[in-house]
Design a protein around this motif. Structure first.
Motif, PDB file in Angstrom:
ATOM      1  N   VAL A  26       5.646  13.894  -8.518  1.00 27.54           N
ATOM      2  CA  VAL A  26       6.051  15.289  -8.300  1.00 27.54           C
ATOM      3  C   VAL A  26       6.554  15.517  -6.880  1.00 27.54           C
ATOM      4  CG1 VAL A  26       5.189  17.672  -8.201  1.00 27.54           C
ATOM      5  CG2 VAL A  26       4.407  16.132 -10.027  1.00 27.54           C
ATOM      6  N   VAL A  27       7.706  16.183  -6.771  1.00 27.60           N
ATOM      7  CA  VAL A  27       8.149  16.731  -5.490  1.00 27.60           C
ATOM      8  C   VAL A  27       8.243  18.244  -5.631  1.00 27.60           C
ATOM      9  CG1 VAL A  27      10.022  16.871  -3.799  1.00 27.60           C
ATOM     10  CG2 VAL A  27       9.368  14.647  -4.756  1.00 27.60           C
ATOM     11  N   LEU A  28       7.530  18.940  -4.763  1.00 25.22           N
ATOM     12  CA  LEU A  28       7.565  20.406  -4.757  1.00 25.22           C
ATOM     13  C   LEU A  28       8.580  20.853  -3.705  1.00 25.22           C
ATOM     14  CD1 LEU A  28       4.547  22.846  -4.869  1.00 25.22           C
ATOM     15  CD2 LEU A  28       6.333  23.122  -3.161  1.00 25.22           C
ATOM     16  N   GLY A  29       9.598  21.576  -4.173  1.00 22.67           N
ATOM     17  CA  GLY A  29      10.652  22.014  -3.261  1.00 22.67           C
ATOM     18  C   GLY A  29      10.412  23.423  -2.763  1.00 22.67           C
ATOM     19  N   THR A  30      10.548  23.592  -1.456  1.00 22.52           N
ATOM     20  CA  THR A  30      10.333  24.910  -0.856  1.00 22.52           C
ATOM     21  C   THR A  30      11.430  25.162   0.172  1.00 22.52           C
ATOM     22  OG1 THR A  30       8.672  26.312   0.238  1.00 22.52           O
ATOM     23  CG2 THR A  30       8.754  23.997   0.914  1.00 22.52           C
ATOM     24  N   ARG A  31      11.613  26.438   0.501  1.00 21.27           N
ATOM     25  CA  ARG A  31      12.714  26.821   1.382  1.00 21.27           C
ATOM     26  C   ARG A  31      12.575  26.159   2.759  1.00 21.27           C
ATOM     27  NH1 ARG A  31      16.147  31.308   0.210  1.00 21.27           N
ATOM     28  NH2 ARG A  31      14.868  31.588  -1.647  1.00 21.27           N
ATOM     29  N   ASP A  32      11.350  26.105   3.263  1.00 22.44           N
ATOM     30  CA  ASP A  32      11.138  25.568   4.617  1.00 22.44           C
ATOM     31  C   ASP A  32       9.956  24.605   4.584  1.00 22.44           C
ATOM     32  OD1 ASP A  32      10.799  25.046   7.272  1.00 22.44           O
ATOM     33  OD2 ASP A  32      10.165  27.079   7.822  1.00 22.44           O
ATOM     34  N   PRO A  33      10.201  23.366   4.234  1.00 20.47           N
ATOM     35  CA  PRO A  33       9.109  22.414   4.004  1.00 20.47           C
ATOM     36  C   PRO A  33       8.319  22.068   5.271  1.00 20.47           C
ATOM     37  CG  PRO A  33      11.246  21.328   3.765  1.00 20.47           C
ATOM     38  CD  PRO A  33      11.521  22.782   3.925  1.00 20.47           C
ATOM     39  N   LYS A  34       8.847  22.458   6.449  1.00 14.97           N
ATOM     40  CA  LYS A  34       8.089  22.181   7.675  1.00 14.97           C
ATOM     41  C   LYS A  34       6.983  23.197   7.892  1.00 14.97           C
ATOM     42  CE  LYS A  34      11.689  19.584   9.923  1.00 14.97           C
ATOM     43  NZ  LYS A  34      12.964  19.755  10.615  1.00 14.97           N
ATOM     44  N   ASN A  35       7.138  24.354   7.222  1.00 14.00           N
ATOM     45  CA  ASN A  35       6.154  25.436   7.366  1.00 14.00           C
ATOM     46  C   ASN A  35       5.084  25.286   6.286  1.00 14.00           C
ATOM     47  OD1 ASN A  35       4.719  27.768   7.672  1.00 14.00           O
ATOM     48  ND2 ASN A  35       6.445  29.156   7.308  1.00 14.00           N
ATOM     49  N   LEU A  36       4.112  24.394   6.532  1.00 19.34           N
ATOM     50  CA  LEU A  36       3.103  24.090   5.508  1.00 19.34           C
ATOM     51  C   LEU A  36       1.938  25.068   5.512  1.00 19.34           C
ATOM     52  CD1 LEU A  36       2.835  20.183   5.666  1.00 19.34           C
ATOM     53  CD2 LEU A  36       3.910  21.582   3.899  1.00 19.34           C
ATOM     54  N   ALA A  57       1.593  13.892  -4.139  1.00 11.27           N
ATOM     55  CA  ALA A  57       2.900  14.524  -4.356  1.00 11.27           C
ATOM     56  C   ALA A  57       3.511  14.797  -2.992  1.00 11.27           C
ATOM     57  CB  ALA A  57       2.727  15.824  -5.130  1.00 11.27           C
ATOM     58  N   LYS A  58       4.799  15.157  -2.981  1.00  6.52           N
ATOM     59  CA  LYS A  58       5.470  15.475  -1.719  1.00  6.52           C
ATOM     60  C   LYS A  58       5.927  16.926  -1.709  1.00  6.52           C
ATOM     61  CE  LYS A  58       7.346  10.945  -0.452  1.00  6.52           C
ATOM     62  NZ  LYS A  58       7.174  10.147  -1.711  1.00  6.52           N
ATOM     63  N   VAL A  59       5.993  17.488  -0.516  1.00  8.27           N
ATOM     64  CA  VAL A  59       6.640  18.782  -0.305  1.00  8.27           C
ATOM     65  C   VAL A  59       7.961  18.493   0.396  1.00  8.27           C
ATOM     66  CG1 VAL A  59       6.551  20.935   1.004  1.00  8.27           C
ATOM     67  CG2 VAL A  59       4.512  20.133  -0.215  1.00  8.27           C
ATOM     68  N   ALA A  60       9.041  19.050  -0.134  1.00  8.49           N
ATOM     69  CA  ALA A  60      10.366  18.775   0.432  1.00  8.49           C
ATOM     70  C   ALA A  60      11.255  20.007   0.264  1.00  8.49           C
ATOM     71  CB  ALA A  60      10.973  17.565  -0.274  1.00  8.49           C
ATOM     72  N   THR A  61      12.537  19.855   0.548  1.00  4.48           N
ATOM     73  CA  THR A  61      13.473  20.973   0.355  1.00  4.48           C
ATOM     74  C   THR A  61      13.737  21.169  -1.137  1.00  4.48           C
ATOM     75  OG1 THR A  61      15.358  19.480   0.430  1.00  4.48           O
ATOM     76  CG2 THR A  61      14.652  20.474   2.529  1.00  4.48           C
ATOM     77  N   PHE A  62      14.287  22.335  -1.472  1.00  5.50           N
ATOM     78  CA  PHE A  62      14.755  22.568  -2.846  1.00  5.50           C
ATOM     79  C   PHE A  62      15.676  21.427  -3.278  1.00  5.50           C
ATOM     80  CE2 PHE A  62      14.584  27.503  -2.279  1.00  5.50           C
ATOM     81  CZ  PHE A  62      13.291  27.551  -2.764  1.00  5.50           C
ATOM     82  N   GLN A  63      16.569  21.056  -2.351  1.00  3.48           N
ATOM     83  CA  GLN A  63      17.582  20.059  -2.679  1.00  3.48           C
ATOM     84  C   GLN A  63      16.942  18.694  -2.982  1.00  3.48           C
ATOM     85  OE1 GLN A  63      20.569  20.066   0.357  1.00  3.48           O
ATOM     86  NE2 GLN A  63      22.136  19.125  -0.965  1.00  3.48           N
ATOM     87  N   ALA A  64      15.962  18.299  -2.180  1.00  2.26           N
ATOM     88  CA  ALA A  64      15.292  17.012  -2.401  1.00  2.26           C
ATOM     89  C   ALA A  64      14.511  17.026  -3.711  1.00  2.26           C
ATOM     90  CB  ALA A  64      14.360  16.702  -1.228  1.00  2.26           C
TER      91      ALA A  64
END
Lengths: 223, 223
Positions: A26-36, A57-64
């Motif tokens: 799973v990759v969870l995409g968020t608008r600003d992945p640096k802001n955890l 799992a990873k947190v990344a950009t929407f695009q990733a």
């Protein structure tokens, strides 16, 4: 299975955690992945989420996230969904399955929110039209996040799950996923225009939530 | 109880027959009570209906039915309801209970019909606004006529019935009537604005009808 979640609030976090438990990548995409550390709607921060899933799992950009998943999930707020999918570059990912779990609820006039699905349009259709490369399957929008991933927690699991979409293969894949979550009475209502019904139902659901004072509710289709 | 039915098609005939069976004093109001032989939508003619109820009820004008009933039932097509209630002189009958069983379905663009209830208005609210003297209770619109009067014919009766309205006393009267029909899980969703939910649900119901190929269906609220 590789799954890309578009969105980071309660629905994304709950689905993501369940998918990780089931062994998915799973990759969870968020608008600003640096802001955890920002607290998300109906959920904790993404740092807490990463701890809860033991960093499997990873947190990344929407695009990733969109690039990663073989199956994508739109778990954004309905009124932001098209913009989020554009940011995700969903038009450039090819013929992927997109599970649309979102609802367009307008809270601007107070409670209960207005349900914006109408007799001649709804969100899932708008998404399918905007991203013809995707195989959109409407699912999950009719229940609260805890019910989505644990149907047996409610009425012993004796209630129904409705899906629709234009692609039979995509619906079969989503049905398999739903069965792995514990759903048994899965009803396919036909092409994506049936999502008008799935989304319009929210107008009843929000009243039931108000009456029962809990979102832990669902319908069983008795026939 | 004296009951005045506004409307003469399937819903009016089915409810009327059940009410007569239960011993109520029923007048069925129709636009042209002299024309007893016209076949009505989803039902037979009113002459056949009078025979079926062994002439224990009367067929009369909308106005006579509205004057007769202590409880009135709007069993017209939703798009004709306001005009029918005006013809019935519903503004001049005082503080009567009106059960609104109607739905606004637009068949003009083909099947499935468009459900015209919206996020900011619905039929029951329009009726309550147009006839402030009436105590409008939304009920019956979520199920097909045979289910309305015989809930046990479907899933052993283990499904739900939703009502709403502004007047607690009116809802109590309607609840008593529903219990006499065999309904047990009757949920009061609050004031008449909740009818937006009850009416919007039709968008889902018509898809379920299409899928299941029968209108003999209902929902159980699992909580």
């Amino acid at each position: 299975m590789k799954i890309g979640l578009i969105g980071s609030a309660g629905v994304a976090q709950t689905l993501g955690r369940k998918l990780v438990e089931l062994g998915h990548d799973v990759v969870l995409g968020t608008r600003d992945p640096k802001n955890l550390d920002e607290k998300k709607t109906m959920a904790g921060s993404l740092r807490e989420w990463l701890e809860a899933v033991q960093h499997k799992a990873k947190v990344a950009t929407f695009q990733a996230a969109a690039a990663h998943g073989d199956i994508l999930v739109n778990a954004t707020h309905g009124q932001s969904s098209l913009a989020a999918l554009e940011l995700a570059g969903a038009d450039k990912v090819g013929a992927k399955v997109l599970i649309d779990a979102a609802n367009e609820l307008d809270f601007s006039q107070g409670m209960p929110p207005a349900v914006l699905a109408a007799h001649d349009r709804c969100l899932a259709e708008d998404i399918q039209r905007a991203f013809p490369n995707l195989k959109v399957v409407k699912a999950f929008n009719m229940v609260a996040a805890p019910v989505m991933v644990d149907p047996k927690s409610l009425g012993g699991g004796d209630h129904s799950f409705l899906i629709c979409g234009n692609d039979a293969g995509a619906k079969a894949q989503v049905t398999d996923l739903l069965k792995s979550f514990g759903w048994s009475d899965i009803i396919d209502l036909g092409d994506i225009s049936a999502a008008r019904g799935l989304e319009a139902y929210l107008a009843l659901w929000i009243r039931l939530w108000g009456k029962l004072q809990t979102p832990m509710l669902n319908i069983k289709i008795v026939r």
